[in-house]
Design a protein around this motif. Sequence first.
Motif, PDB file in Angstrom:
ATOM      1  N   VAL B  24       0.835  -1.199   0.000  1.00 28.23           N
ATOM      2  CA  VAL B  24       0.000   0.000   0.000  1.00 28.23           C
ATOM      3  C   VAL B  24       0.872   1.253   0.000  1.00 28.23           C
ATOM      4  N   ASN B  25       0.464   2.235  -0.779  1.00 30.96           N
ATOM      5  CA  ASN B  25       1.224   3.484  -0.853  1.00 30.96           C
ATOM      6  C   ASN B  25       1.109   4.306   0.425  1.00 30.96           C
ATOM      7  N   VAL B  26       2.258   4.731   0.931  1.00 31.82           N
ATOM      8  CA  VAL B  26       2.283   5.730   2.001  1.00 31.82           C
ATOM      9  C   VAL B  26       3.211   6.835   1.507  1.00 31.82           C
ATOM     10  N   CYS B  27       2.707   8.039   1.399  1.00 33.60           N
ATOM     11  CA  CYS B  27       3.459   9.147   0.805  1.00 33.60           C
ATOM     12  C   CYS B  27       4.009   8.770  -0.566  1.00 33.60           C
ATOM     13  N   GLY B  28       3.171   8.187  -1.374  1.00 34.19           N
ATOM     14  CA  GLY B  28       3.550   7.959  -2.762  1.00 34.19           C
ATOM     15  C   GLY B  28       4.430   6.750  -3.013  1.00 34.19           C
ATOM     16  N   ILE B  32       6.457  -1.122   1.993  1.00 30.44           N
ATOM     17  CA  ILE B  32       7.559  -2.082   2.102  1.00 30.44           C
ATOM     18  C   ILE B  32       8.797  -1.567   1.361  1.00 30.44           C
ATOM     19  N   LEU B  33       8.573  -0.814   0.276  1.00 30.92           N
ATOM     20  CA  LEU B  33       9.718  -0.302  -0.491  1.00 30.92           C
ATOM     21  C   LEU B  33      10.490   0.741   0.311  1.00 30.92           C
ATOM     22  N   ARG B  34       9.768   1.516   1.114  1.00 29.73           N
ATOM     23  CA  ARG B  34      10.466   2.506   1.938  1.00 29.73           C
ATOM     24  C   ARG B  34      11.359   1.793   2.954  1.00 29.73           C
ATOM     25  N   LEU B  39      16.769   0.056   4.692  1.00 28.44           N
ATOM     26  CA  LEU B  39      17.621  -1.068   5.090  1.00 28.44           C
ATOM     27  C   LEU B  39      18.853  -1.150   4.200  1.00 28.44           C
ATOM     28  N   LYS B  40      18.642  -0.982   2.897  1.00 29.43           N
ATOM     29  CA  LYS B  40      19.784  -1.030   1.970  1.00 29.43           C
ATOM     30  C   LYS B  40      20.739   0.110   2.253  1.00 29.43           C
ATOM     31  N   LYS B  41      20.162   1.290   2.518  1.00 30.31           N
ATOM     32  CA  LYS B  41      20.996   2.453   2.815  1.00 30.31           C
ATOM     33  C   LYS B  41      21.859   2.179   4.042  1.00 30.31           C
ATOM     34  N   LEU B  42      21.334   1.395   4.970  1.00 29.86           N
ATOM     35  CA  LEU B  42      22.078   1.062   6.185  1.00 29.86           C
ATOM     36  C   LEU B  42      22.992  -0.139   5.962  1.00 29.86           C
ATOM     37  N   GLY B  43      23.024  -0.642   4.732  1.00 29.17           N
ATOM     38  CA  GLY B  43      23.991  -1.686   4.400  1.00 29.17           C
ATOM     39  C   GLY B  43      23.474  -3.107   4.537  1.00 29.17           C
ATOM     40  N   LEU B 298      11.665   8.816  -1.924  1.00 32.25           N
ATOM     41  CA  LEU B 298      12.940   8.098  -2.011  1.00 32.25           C
ATOM     42  C   LEU B 298      13.641   8.423  -3.321  1.00 32.25           C
ATOM     43  N   LYS B 299      13.447   9.655  -3.790  1.00 32.88           N
ATOM     44  CA  LYS B 299      14.056  10.032  -5.061  1.00 32.88           C
ATOM     45  C   LYS B 299      15.011  11.199  -4.889  1.00 32.88           C
TER      46      LYS B 299
END
Lengths: 425, 425
Positions: B24-28, B32-34, B39-43, B298-299
């Motif tokens: 489900v979209n939250v803020c566009g 789960i993608l956010r 998580l990826k950003k934190l390695g 996230l852009k």
Amino acid sequence: MKAIILAAGKGKRFNEKEIPKPAVNVCGVPLILRNIFFLKKLGLDVVVVGGHKFDRLREILPEDVELIKNNSIERGNAFSVLCAQNKLKGRFLVLMGDHVYTEEFLRKTLNAPANSAIVCKESDLIHTDEATKILAREGKILDIGKEIEEWNYIDTGAFLCEDSIFKTLNDLFCEENHVEWSDVINRSDMNVYENEEPWMDVDMKEDLKKAEDLLMRSLKKDEDGFISRHINRRFSRSITKRLVNFNIEANLISIFSFLLCIASSLFFYGKILWIGGILAQFSSVLDGCDGEIARLKLKESKFGGFLDSILDRYGDAMIMLGMFSLLKFNFLNISILVAALFGSLTISSTAWRFENDFKEKIHTHEGWIRYIPAKRDERMFIIFLGGILGTIWLPAIFWSLFIIAILSNLRIIGRILIARKMRVA
Amino acid sequence: MKAIILAAGKGKRFNEKEIPKPAVNVCGVPLILRNIFFLKKLGLDVVVVGGHKFDRLREILPEDVELIKNNSIERGNAFSVLCAQNKLKGRFLVLMGDHVYTEEFLRKTLNAPANSAIVCKESDLIHTDEATKILAREGKILDIGKEIEEWNYIDTGAFLCEDSIFKTLNDLFCEENHVEWSDVINRSDMNVYENEEPWMDVDMKEDLKKAEDLLMRSLKKDEDGFISRHINRRFSRSITKRLVNFNIEANLISIFSFLLCIASSLFFYGKILWIGGILAQFSSVLDGCDGEIARLKLKESKFGGFLDSILDRYGDAMIMLGMFSLLKFNFLNISILVAALFGSLTISSTAWRFENDFKEKIHTHEGWIRYIPAKRDERMFIIFLGGILGTIWLPAIFWSLFIIAILSNLRIIGRILIARKMRVA
């Protein structure tokens, strides 16, 4: 990795009673300290072996350098290496203490494979008669010495060794009382590694001037604009060469260069345009000296760079305001002034911002855009021309501001396009 | 380290037929993608276990995320962890797929010791009735469950585990067919680790709005000036909230904000001062939206930040030129304009240059200097006030430029002093 610097020798031809040759000043800094500075910057720990005038050497060395005394310098410079045997494990770099190396030379040397003598081809920096020559075939050393007849390389006094070499060293000292480092190399199975970056051997007092020239030539900055590269650096280097041996702080020169901008501004305001132009250009030349002196004296500081960058900007604004005082105060002219000032200030800031965002220098990406003359040296030169021409034809002042406005804003737009391409890449 | 996201469940209370709750979209952006992005950003590498509406989940996940299917979701969410057993070695993080976490929450979670349930205290973000509660004493979990009577923490749905937990997991599935993750925690010897950073569980459709507010509140930037923090962010956030679900690129907003500056400049030029002032302030508010939208979607892009920074500068120059058109064109006024423009442009560039030189953000060192209002939001507010006041008392335009000139140059000098202190430190 460790580096060992052999600084025990007497330097007979050098004719200096008081201080050991490695402690002689080159561009305001004892030459051994410059090598130590570069080595540390490259991540190496440094061991120095002294002998002749040992106490003098101890005085000048920084505390984090290990200093060892060789009490038998008559046994040859290989004995200095032996003195440091228990400090040197694995790979280590051997350097002659009386050689002037550039940072680039040392950086490239670290790329050599283990057990390499770093060599170069003959050049006008080298006294071929006095140099140690090397004969190598297929990368392997066949012979080394000052007197050998057949040779194809010059020894640079730098060797990347492994501690297995101490076996050879000990063997040789069992056989003979006096051993030179070149004897050790001759007996070992060593490779040659060619390094064309500049270095030189300081043999005689006359070499000091040559060494200073050598270091001076290594000062070019990649970001230099066209005028800086082809005009300003010549003058700034010859000024730097005179100033470097005095106790003048680089920041003082930044401030003096800024004061020249104010003077230039006042002369423009006072309608003596040609002096205004010349002072602007002279300030631009001096603007190179602060960095040069800081680098030569190994005193480059973050604060120095920061201060210089802000003073330059104030200087730009002052000069343009002074020039503007000669024009008609109408809205068109004021707009040109704003555009020229905006462009001047934003050219450098886009470079900084780019570096922050992309972690790369913008000048490495600028391509043809770098031919749009808008860097500070280039703008100052336009102002200089404006001042000279303006003396006989006043509109030159307007046109030089106009040209700066156009060119700098064009280059800014070019930089936006570069950043855009970075996104896609 | 790996993170496993449990995204197989049906989300009964959520009332969404077509897409699984984590999508489900939250803020566009699918929620789960956010979490995956952070998580990826934190390695971390991410493994997702799906089940309900599996194909829909597969469509939205990026290629570098491992997706595993749980074909027996009726056996409880612990079965999803079991499905990933051979992907999880050593330490790993377990996250519930329908929770909205902030980046800060996840960053802090990684500091937890092994075998910890990440917990928080009761707050108004949490439906205490629906939440899983935890009873812990001396850092150890004694009980966990939705229905337990005595409890002192709320479970955040995040667990830092070690692969030894699979022993317990397998034991439990030998005993029973249906096992919930909380049963596994109950049986293991787990610690609690308190994390007060915001997160929330999206249980019902009504929670989506709350989740958007939560993310919105996490947008504050440390560098924000006083006006931005206390005025602009309120407006920009409510604009951002409306825009974020549309397909509007952040750069478009930067450009629109710049166009508002031009409009403001033209209104000043056209002597309708109050509109000029309001447009400047509105542009300053919008200037916050581009970054907010980029971050929420996230852009965030390097080019976006770079472009925005240059457009802001052009905007500043345009507005000041427009204001200046209302003043007398004499040398004093022109000098004030130059000083105000110089200060405005140099405030941000000193921050960039400082970051280049010292590899730190200047605002973390500014101390009392940060109370000199000279950042863009603060300058724009002064211009806004100048425009409003200027409508009834024209000299307000002069004074607002004058104040900007003084304050921004004071702050620049303050920054030189900071850099000087850095040298000594």
